[in-house]
Every structure is written in C-alpha cells, then in structure tokens.
Design a protein around this motif. Structure first.
Motif, PDB file in Angstrom:
ATOM      1  N   ASP A  46       0.817  -1.214   0.000  1.00  0.00           N
ATOM      2  CA  ASP A  46       0.000   0.000   0.000  1.00  0.00           C
ATOM      3  C   ASP A  46       0.847   1.259   0.000  1.00  0.00           C
ATOM      4  O   ASP A  46       1.915   1.309   0.616  1.00  0.00           O
ATOM      5  N   GLY A  47       0.326   2.286  -0.659  1.00  0.00           N
ATOM      6  CA  GLY A  47       0.928   3.603  -0.561  1.00  0.00           C
ATOM      7  C   GLY A  47       0.754   4.157   0.842  1.00  0.00           C
ATOM      8  O   GLY A  47       0.002   3.621   1.666  1.00  0.00           O
ATOM      9  N   MET A  48       1.438   5.269   1.123  1.00  0.00           N
ATOM     10  CA  MET A  48       1.494   5.753   2.511  1.00  0.00           C
ATOM     11  C   MET A  48       0.138   6.211   3.042  1.00  0.00           C
ATOM     12  O   MET A  48      -0.130   6.081   4.238  1.00  0.00           O
ATOM     13  N   TYR A  49      -0.767   6.722   2.184  1.00  0.00           N
ATOM     14  CA  TYR A  49      -2.074   7.157   2.678  1.00  0.00           C
ATOM     15  C   TYR A  49      -2.940   5.958   3.033  1.00  0.00           C
ATOM     16  O   TYR A  49      -3.567   5.920   4.092  1.00  0.00           O
ATOM     17  N   ALA A  50      -2.980   4.967   2.141  1.00  0.00           N
ATOM     18  CA  ALA A  50      -3.804   3.781   2.389  1.00  0.00           C
ATOM     19  C   ALA A  50      -3.287   2.986   3.581  1.00  0.00           C
ATOM     20  O   ALA A  50      -4.078   2.489   4.388  1.00  0.00           O
ATOM     21  N   ASN A 109      -0.846  12.832 -12.801  1.00  0.00           N
ATOM     22  CA  ASN A 109      -1.456  13.584 -11.706  1.00  0.00           C
ATOM     23  C   ASN A 109      -0.354  13.988 -10.727  1.00  0.00           C
ATOM     24  O   ASN A 109       0.692  13.349 -10.646  1.00  0.00           O
ATOM     25  N   ASP A 110      -0.617  15.048  -9.989  1.00  0.00           N
ATOM     26  CA  ASP A 110       0.410  15.635  -9.112  1.00  0.00           C
ATOM     27  C   ASP A 110       0.920  14.661  -8.069  1.00  0.00           C
ATOM     28  O   ASP A 110       2.097  14.694  -7.699  1.00  0.00           O
ATOM     29  N   TYR A 111       0.040  13.799  -7.560  1.00  0.00           N
ATOM     30  CA  TYR A 111       0.444  12.869  -6.515  1.00  0.00           C
ATOM     31  C   TYR A 111       1.492  11.894  -7.040  1.00  0.00           C
ATOM     32  O   TYR A 111       2.262  11.338  -6.263  1.00  0.00           O
ATOM     33  N   TYR A 112       1.513  11.660  -8.347  1.00  0.00           N
ATOM     34  CA  TYR A 112       2.454  10.688  -8.915  1.00  0.00           C
ATOM     35  C   TYR A 112       3.811  11.314  -9.208  1.00  0.00           C
ATOM     36  O   TYR A 112       4.840  10.835  -8.733  1.00  0.00           O
ATOM     37  N   ASN A 117       7.037   9.741  -5.152  1.00  0.00           N
ATOM     38  CA  ASN A 117       6.962   9.302  -3.755  1.00  0.00           C
ATOM     39  C   ASN A 117       6.072   8.065  -3.645  1.00  0.00           C
ATOM     40  O   ASN A 117       5.691   7.477  -4.659  1.00  0.00           O
ATOM     41  N   GLN A 118       5.734   7.719  -2.418  1.00  0.00           N
ATOM     42  CA  GLN A 118       4.953   6.502  -2.170  1.00  0.00           C
ATOM     43  C   GLN A 118       3.473   6.806  -1.943  1.00  0.00           C
ATOM     44  O   GLN A 118       2.812   6.129  -1.156  1.00  0.00           O
ATOM     45  N   SER A 119       2.929   7.767  -2.645  1.00  0.00           N
ATOM     46  CA  SER A 119       1.528   8.123  -2.473  1.00  0.00           C
ATOM     47  C   SER A 119       0.599   6.957  -2.772  1.00  0.00           C
ATOM     48  O   SER A 119      -0.365   6.706  -2.046  1.00  0.00           O
ATOM     49  N   PHE A 173      -7.666   9.029  -4.643  1.00  0.00           N
ATOM     50  CA  PHE A 173      -8.174   9.123  -3.280  1.00  0.00           C
ATOM     51  C   PHE A 173      -8.947  10.423  -3.016  1.00  0.00           C
ATOM     52  O   PHE A 173      -9.257  10.727  -1.862  1.00  0.00           O
ATOM     53  N   LEU A 174      -9.239  11.176  -4.061  1.00  0.00           N
ATOM     54  CA  LEU A 174      -9.996  12.421  -3.902  1.00  0.00           C
ATOM     55  C   LEU A 174     -11.290  12.344  -4.704  1.00  0.00           C
ATOM     56  O   LEU A 174     -11.324  11.775  -5.793  1.00  0.00           O
ATOM     57  N   HIS A 175     -12.369  12.923  -4.160  1.00  0.00           N
ATOM     58  CA  HIS A 175     -13.647  12.939  -4.875  1.00  0.00           C
ATOM     59  C   HIS A 175     -13.544  13.744  -6.165  1.00  0.00           C
ATOM     60  O   HIS A 175     -14.059  13.358  -7.211  1.00  0.00           O
TER      61      HIS A 175
END
Length: 314
Positions: A71-75, A138-141, A226-228, A175-177
């Motif tokens: 899992d990524g760091m948020y999950a 996407n920015d998270y990637y 990063n590990q998002s 992970f965002l609506h």
C-alpha cells in the motif's frame, strides 16, 4: 523474527496463490484501484505481497503469517488507524518500507519488519538500446514539473541511436472525490521534449507497453516522485523480470539482513529489523479523532501523513 520468516518461506501462503485467490472478491475492490493500473497488479512471492487495505474480512489476516505491505502511505496509514486494536490479535508479521517506521506505535513493533528491493544488474544508460519513460499524469504521482525534469536530466547525453519510448497516461488522483483542473497532458510532454531536444520520441499506449515480452537492453525511467499510491510497483517487478533495469531501484549489495529472497532473476527483496525512529503516529491518531468520515479521501489527512513519512524516491 528470522524463524517466522523461515517458516513462511518453507511453507508459503499467499493471497495471490491460486488456491487462496478466492478469499478476496476482486469485484468488491474499490474503483480507485483501477486508476492505479499497472502499479498495483497482483504478483506472487513467498512473503505474500498484497494491498492490505483492500482486505475487507478481518478473518483473513490470521490465516497468513507474513504480509508484504504494498500500500501507498495514505492507504497504509488509514489501515493502521482502523486496525490498530486488531493487529495484536492476528499474530502475524507485516513487512513495510523503512519510511513507514515512524507510523508504528511501540506496542505494535513486534508485528513489523521492514523490506526493500534491489536490482541485480546495475543500470547503464550508455549500454541501453531503448529508454522507456513512464508516468501517470497527476500531481500525486510525479510531484512537480521540476521533479520530472530532474529525473529526465540523465537522458540529455544519450547516444543518438537509443530509442526513446514514452508512456504517460491521464489519470485522476484516486483518493480524492474531485480532481483539480490541470493541463499536465500538455506540460509534461513539453518537459520531455525540452530535456531530449530534437530526438525522435515514440509515444506508447499503455497496452503497447504492457504487451512487451522481452526487455533486454531496456531502461525504465519512472516519473514516480513518492509513495503516495504504492510502495512496491508491479511495473518495476514486471520490467526487471523481463530483463530490463529501472532508474529508481538501488543495485544489490552485501548488507546485514534477516532474510533475502529472489523475486526474479534480476530483482531481490531484503528484510530487516524495524529501525528506531521518532514516533509520529500520535499526530495521526489525534487527527483521526477530530475528523470523522473517510480519511483516505481527505486532503488534510494526506498532508498529515506526508509530515509523518519522510521519503525521497531517488
């Protein structure tokens, strides 16, 4: 701990083995899972690589002695906050990246070890015949345009006969609506062209990339910042197992570990003790108590996790 690993290696049980595959109904996997293709696809090794936050039945956890957390760091942070009381009851061991160590409270440390990957063959751009640039838009990637340029900088002086292939896919932040409006599909190609100059670029669809079977003399430049989304990319495993090399994995070296296993001819997994780190899980627990609802879809929660997990992909 090493005895636990030896037993798990000798008699492996994994959710990706055919005889256990039925325990997880893939039809009930959250929709955002498919926004992460091909990063989080299933693959097998003896220490049960899996996205633990997708396991919706707690009775599954005690059945498997070792989980390699992908899992990524948020999950993973969300999973840890939800399952903190249950983990001691399951009596299993989770392998996590060292960067996640600040998230583990002291009373759970006996249930965690860390792992890392390495590639056997040292990447050598001077010998590459094909360079593949991959990214999700996407920015998270990819982080920022400046970060993309930094990762591409080593390609400036490639020999003229090296083939350049680019596979970048437009994706929402899973992970965002709502995803904010952007023009990454214009700006990222501009960054790539600026770094590579007048070289010919071959643009690939995802299927064209994943249909490749032999990747000898191929080098992957992953734009992941990063590990998002994941801390263990199936794309890296897939690329190396077909003979290629990856820009963001270290080369195998001799070091003290609890256990090492070969994931393929070209990639190894290394298990170590959980290092001593300043504990930052308290801030996340406090945040979760003040903010009800789905934390995984909260941008404020994401910010709290980033503050707790210190990570640099390169």
């Amino acid at each position: 701990m090493s005895e636990i690993l030896k037993q798990a290696y000798a008699k492996p049980r994994a959710l990706t083995q055919s005889r256990h595959y039925h325990l997880i109904n893939r039809g009930e996997i959250p929709k955002y899972y498919w926004d992460l293709y091909p990063l989080v696809q299933d693959y097998y090794h003896e220490f049960n690589p899996f996205l633990v936050h997708l396991i919706y039945k707690d009775v599954i956890f005690p059945e498997f002695k070792v989980f390699t957390v992908r899992d990524g760091m948020y999950a993973f942070s969300d999973f840890l906050l939800r399952k903190m009381k249950e983990i001691p009851k399951w009596n299993n061991t989770f392998l996590i990246p060292e960067s996640y160590a600040p998230l583990i409270p002291e009373h759970l440390e006996t249930h965690f070890l860390t792992y890392s990957h390495s590639q056997v063959k040292a990447p050598d751009l001077s010998k590459a015949k094909t360079v593949v640039i991959f990214g999700l838009l996407n920015d998270y990637y990819f982080g920022s345009y400046e970060a993309v340029a930094k990762r591409l900088a080593p390609l400036k002086n490639l020999p003229a006969d090296v083939r350049i292939e680019v596979c970048i896919s437009q994706r929402r932040i899973p992970f965002l609506h709502e995803d904010k409006e952007h023009m990454h599909y214009i700006h990222i190609p501009e960054v790539i062209r600026k770094v590579l100059g007048n070289r010919e670029i071959h643009w690939l669809r995802m299927k064209e990339l994943m249909d490749k079977t032999v990747l000898q003399n191929h080098h992957l430049v992953d734009l992941m910042d990063n590990q998002s989304f994941t801390c263990d990319s199936f794309l890296h495993f897939w690329f190396i197992s077909r003979g290629g090399t990856v820009n963001s994995l270290p080369v195998t070296k001799k070091e003290e570990t609890l256990f090492d296993i070969d994931l393929s001819i070209g990639q190894r997994l290394h298990v170590k003790k959980l290092p001593t780190h300043e504990k930052k899980i308290g801030e996340l627990i406090f945040f979760s108590r003040l903010n009800r609802g789905n934390l995984l879809e909260s941008s404020r929660f994401h910010e709290e996790v980033r503050n707790a997990v210190t990570f640099s992909y390169l």
